[in-house]
Design a protein around this motif. Structure first.
Motif, PDB file in Angstrom:
ATOM      1  N   LEU A  43       0.759  -1.137   0.581  1.00 36.61           N
ATOM      2  CA  LEU A  43       0.119  -0.182  -0.227  1.00 36.61           C
ATOM      3  C   LEU A  43       0.776   0.697  -0.055  1.00 36.61           C
ATOM      4  CD1 LEU A  43      -2.664  -0.883   2.556  1.00 36.61           C
ATOM      5  CD2 LEU A  43      -3.031  -0.958  -0.149  1.00 36.61           C
ATOM      6  N   LEU A  44       2.116   1.244   0.800  1.00 33.56           N
ATOM      7  CA  LEU A  44       2.680   2.837   0.874  1.00 33.56           C
ATOM      8  C   LEU A  44       3.400   2.642  -0.263  1.00 33.56           C
ATOM      9  CD1 LEU A  44       3.932   2.528   5.175  1.00 33.56           C
ATOM     10  CD2 LEU A  44       2.690   4.411   4.107  1.00 33.56           C
ATOM     11  N   PHE A  45       4.013   1.312  -0.816  1.00 34.74           N
ATOM     12  CA  PHE A  45       5.369   1.874  -2.568  1.00 34.74           C
ATOM     13  C   PHE A  45       3.705   2.190  -3.448  1.00 34.74           C
ATOM     14  CE2 PHE A  45       5.870  -0.832  -6.062  1.00 34.74           C
ATOM     15  CZ  PHE A  45       7.584  -0.550  -5.895  1.00 34.74           C
ATOM     16  N   ILE A  46       2.536   2.101  -3.136  1.00 36.04           N
ATOM     17  CA  ILE A  46       1.673   2.295  -4.361  1.00 36.04           C
ATOM     18  C   ILE A  46       1.519   3.795  -4.171  1.00 36.04           C
ATOM     19  CG2 ILE A  46      -0.860   2.017  -5.725  1.00 36.04           C
ATOM     20  CD1 ILE A  46       0.295  -0.697  -5.097  1.00 36.04           C
ATOM     21  N   PHE A  47       1.226   4.422  -3.462  1.00 34.19           N
ATOM     22  CA  PHE A  47       0.763   5.271  -2.459  1.00 34.19           C
ATOM     23  C   PHE A  47       2.198   6.117  -3.106  1.00 34.19           C
ATOM     24  CE2 PHE A  47       0.971   8.701   0.075  1.00 34.19           C
ATOM     25  CZ  PHE A  47       0.108   9.741   0.194  1.00 34.19           C
ATOM     26  N   PHE A  48       3.479   5.975  -2.361  1.00 37.89           N
ATOM     27  CA  PHE A  48       4.314   6.688  -3.037  1.00 37.89           C
ATOM     28  C   PHE A  48       4.477   6.756  -4.343  1.00 37.89           C
ATOM     29  CE2 PHE A  48       6.467   5.814   1.454  1.00 37.89           C
ATOM     30  CZ  PHE A  48       5.488   6.524   2.189  1.00 37.89           C
ATOM     31  N   LEU A  49       4.557   5.885  -5.065  1.00 41.40           N
ATOM     32  CA  LEU A  49       4.609   6.150  -6.869  1.00 41.40           C
ATOM     33  C   LEU A  49       3.595   7.519  -6.823  1.00 41.40           C
ATOM     34  CD1 LEU A  49       4.418   2.452  -8.205  1.00 41.40           C
ATOM     35  CD2 LEU A  49       6.488   4.237  -8.598  1.00 41.40           C
ATOM     36  N   LEU A  50       2.240   7.908  -6.351  1.00 41.88           N
ATOM     37  CA  LEU A  50       1.279   8.553  -6.847  1.00 41.88           C
ATOM     38  C   LEU A  50       2.086  10.095  -6.957  1.00 41.88           C
ATOM     39  CD1 LEU A  50      -1.530   6.595  -5.989  1.00 41.88           C
ATOM     40  CD2 LEU A  50      -0.203   6.616  -8.395  1.00 41.88           C
ATOM     41  N   ILE A  53       8.048  12.805  -6.477  1.00 41.05           N
ATOM     42  CA  ILE A  53       8.530  12.149  -6.696  1.00 41.05           C
ATOM     43  C   ILE A  53       9.840  11.746  -7.416  1.00 41.05           C
ATOM     44  CG2 ILE A  53       8.725  11.956  -3.796  1.00 41.05           C
ATOM     45  CD1 ILE A  53       8.881   8.741  -5.087  1.00 41.05           C
ATOM     46  N   ASN A  54      11.471  11.643  -7.252  1.00 36.19           N
ATOM     47  CA  ASN A  54      12.245  11.642  -8.604  1.00 36.19           C
ATOM     48  C   ASN A  54      12.091   9.505  -8.769  1.00 36.19           C
ATOM     49  OD1 ASN A  54      15.215  10.403  -9.342  1.00 36.19           O
ATOM     50  ND2 ASN A  54      15.050  12.375 -10.908  1.00 36.19           N
ATOM     51  N   LYS A  55      11.639   9.383  -9.363  1.00 35.78           N
ATOM     52  CA  LYS A  55      11.267   7.696  -9.292  1.00 35.78           C
ATOM     53  C   LYS A  55      13.020   6.876  -8.729  1.00 35.78           C
ATOM     54  CE  LYS A  55       6.573   8.370  -9.795  1.00 35.78           C
ATOM     55  NZ  LYS A  55       6.304  10.151  -9.104  1.00 35.78           N
ATOM     56  N   GLY A  56      13.759   7.418 -10.141  1.00 39.74           N
ATOM     57  CA  GLY A  56      15.161   6.752  -9.642  1.00 39.74           C
ATOM     58  C   GLY A  56      15.191   7.021  -9.310  1.00 39.74           C
ATOM     59  N   ALA A  57      15.376   7.824  -8.162  1.00 29.74           N
ATOM     60  CA  ALA A  57      15.729   8.095  -7.173  1.00 29.74           C
ATOM     61  C   ALA A  57      15.351   6.865  -5.639  1.00 29.74           C
ATOM     62  CB  ALA A  57      15.750   9.380  -5.919  1.00 29.74           C
ATOM     63  N   TYR A  58      14.051   6.851  -5.742  1.00 28.88           N
ATOM     64  CA  TYR A  58      13.290   6.503  -5.493  1.00 28.88           C
ATOM     65  C   TYR A  58      13.616   4.629  -5.368  1.00 28.88           C
ATOM     66  CZ  TYR A  58       8.654   3.769  -4.247  1.00 28.88           C
ATOM     67  OH  TYR A  58       7.649   3.094  -2.986  1.00 28.88           O
ATOM     68  N   PHE A  59      13.554   3.853  -6.491  1.00 29.94           N
ATOM     69  CA  PHE A  59      13.700   2.563  -6.867  1.00 29.94           C
ATOM     70  C   PHE A  59      15.263   2.829  -6.424  1.00 29.94           C
ATOM     71  CE2 PHE A  59      10.147   3.106  -9.890  1.00 29.94           C
ATOM     72  CZ  PHE A  59       9.688   2.060  -9.455  1.00 29.94           C
ATOM     73  N   LEU A  60      16.525   3.861  -6.410  1.00 33.80           N
ATOM     74  CA  LEU A  60      17.784   3.125  -6.087  1.00 33.80           C
ATOM     75  C   LEU A  60      17.847   3.109  -4.586  1.00 33.80           C
ATOM     76  CD1 LEU A  60      19.997   2.451  -8.074  1.00 33.80           C
ATOM     77  CD2 LEU A  60      20.988   5.375  -7.042  1.00 33.80           C
ATOM     78  N   ILE A  61      16.795   3.568  -3.547  1.00 32.96           N
ATOM     79  CA  ILE A  61      17.261   3.985  -2.496  1.00 32.96           C
ATOM     80  C   ILE A  61      16.635   2.877  -2.110  1.00 32.96           C
ATOM     81  CG2 ILE A  61      17.270   5.147  -0.269  1.00 32.96           C
ATOM     82  CD1 ILE A  61      19.188   6.653  -2.105  1.00 32.96           C
ATOM     83  N   LEU A  62      15.508   2.255  -2.632  1.00 32.63           N
ATOM     84  CA  LEU A  62      15.074   1.697  -2.366  1.00 32.63           C
ATOM     85  C   LEU A  62      15.290  -0.319  -2.175  1.00 32.63           C
ATOM     86  CD1 LEU A  62      11.647   0.274  -1.459  1.00 32.63           C
ATOM     87  CD2 LEU A  62      11.486   0.356  -3.202  1.00 32.63           C
ATOM     88  N   LEU A  63      16.476  -0.247  -3.034  1.00 33.60           N
ATOM     89  CA  LEU A  63      17.044  -0.990  -3.595  1.00 33.60           C
ATOM     90  C   LEU A  63      18.171  -1.012  -2.510  1.00 33.60           C
ATOM     91  CD1 LEU A  63      17.248  -3.786  -5.810  1.00 33.60           C
ATOM     92  CD2 LEU A  63      18.911  -2.615  -6.742  1.00 33.60           C
ATOM     93  N   LEU A  64      18.761  -0.519  -3.059  1.00 35.27           N
ATOM     94  CA  LEU A  64      19.633  -0.096  -2.085  1.00 35.27           C
ATOM     95  C   LEU A  64      20.176  -0.526  -0.508  1.00 35.27           C
ATOM     96  CD1 LEU A  64      22.591   2.881  -3.062  1.00 35.27           C
ATOM     97  CD2 LEU A  64      22.999   0.927  -1.342  1.00 35.27           C
TER      98      LEU A  64
END
Length: 171
Positions: A43-50, A53-64
């Motif tokens: 739920l939080l993942f989908i909410f934050f996608l909306l 924010i910079n999606k590249g930084a979001y996915f990169l930090i999430l993965l890290l």
């Protein structure tokens, strides 16, 4: 995924709003620490996608931080245990468990609760670190990369020129 990483590097080097990247640092940290096997994370993942924010930084930090999360488990466990055993909130947590589908969020798991609390508390410091990183990147790292003779030779490779033209077509 490559598209998002390219957009991240373009945003780091461009004159774009650094707050979008800094917010992605804080949100990626929060979700990166949280276990991925619960409804709350999705739920939080989908909410934050909306959010903007910079999606590249979001996915990169999430993965890290997803890879680093097991190192934080003892800390998250103790924080979550302290929150779940906090006497004034025990009645609220018991009531929440009686509500259908709320149990799927696994908020009663000590690591889930600990990561949620730590992520919320660390959001502002991660935002500030993100802003400092962007300033450091733009003022120190980018000029050094542009002046590096190896990078100058790298940019002269024909394949890199084609990739660079593809990147400009994306935006």
């Amino acid at each position: 995924m490559i598209r998002y990483i390219i957009k991240l590097f373009k945003a780091l080097n461009a004159n774009t709003n650094p707050n979008e990247i800094a917010h992605a640092f804080g949100i990626g940290f929060l979700l990166g620490l949280m276990p991925k096997n619960n409804l709350l994370w999705y739920l939080l993942f989908i909410f934050f996608l909306l959010l903007r924010i910079n999606k590249g930084a979001y996915f990169l930090i999430l993965l890290l931080f997803s890879f680093a999360a097991p190192a934080f488990d003892p800390l998250l466990n103790s924080i979550g245990y302290a929150v779940l055993k906090f006497a004034p909130l025990e009645g609220l947590f018991a009531t929440l468990l009686d509500i259908p589908f709320v149990g799927f969020t696994r908020f009663n798991n000590t690591i889930v609760m600990g990561s949620l609390v730590l992520g919320i508390v660390a959001y502002v410091p991660m935002f500030i670190l993100g802003r400092l990183f962007i300033v450091f990147w733009r003022k120190v790292i980018t000029p050094k990369i542009k002046q590096n003779p190896v990078m100058k030779a790298f940019y002269k490779i024909p394949l890199i020129g084609k990739i660079k033209s593809l990147v400009t077509e994306i935006n």
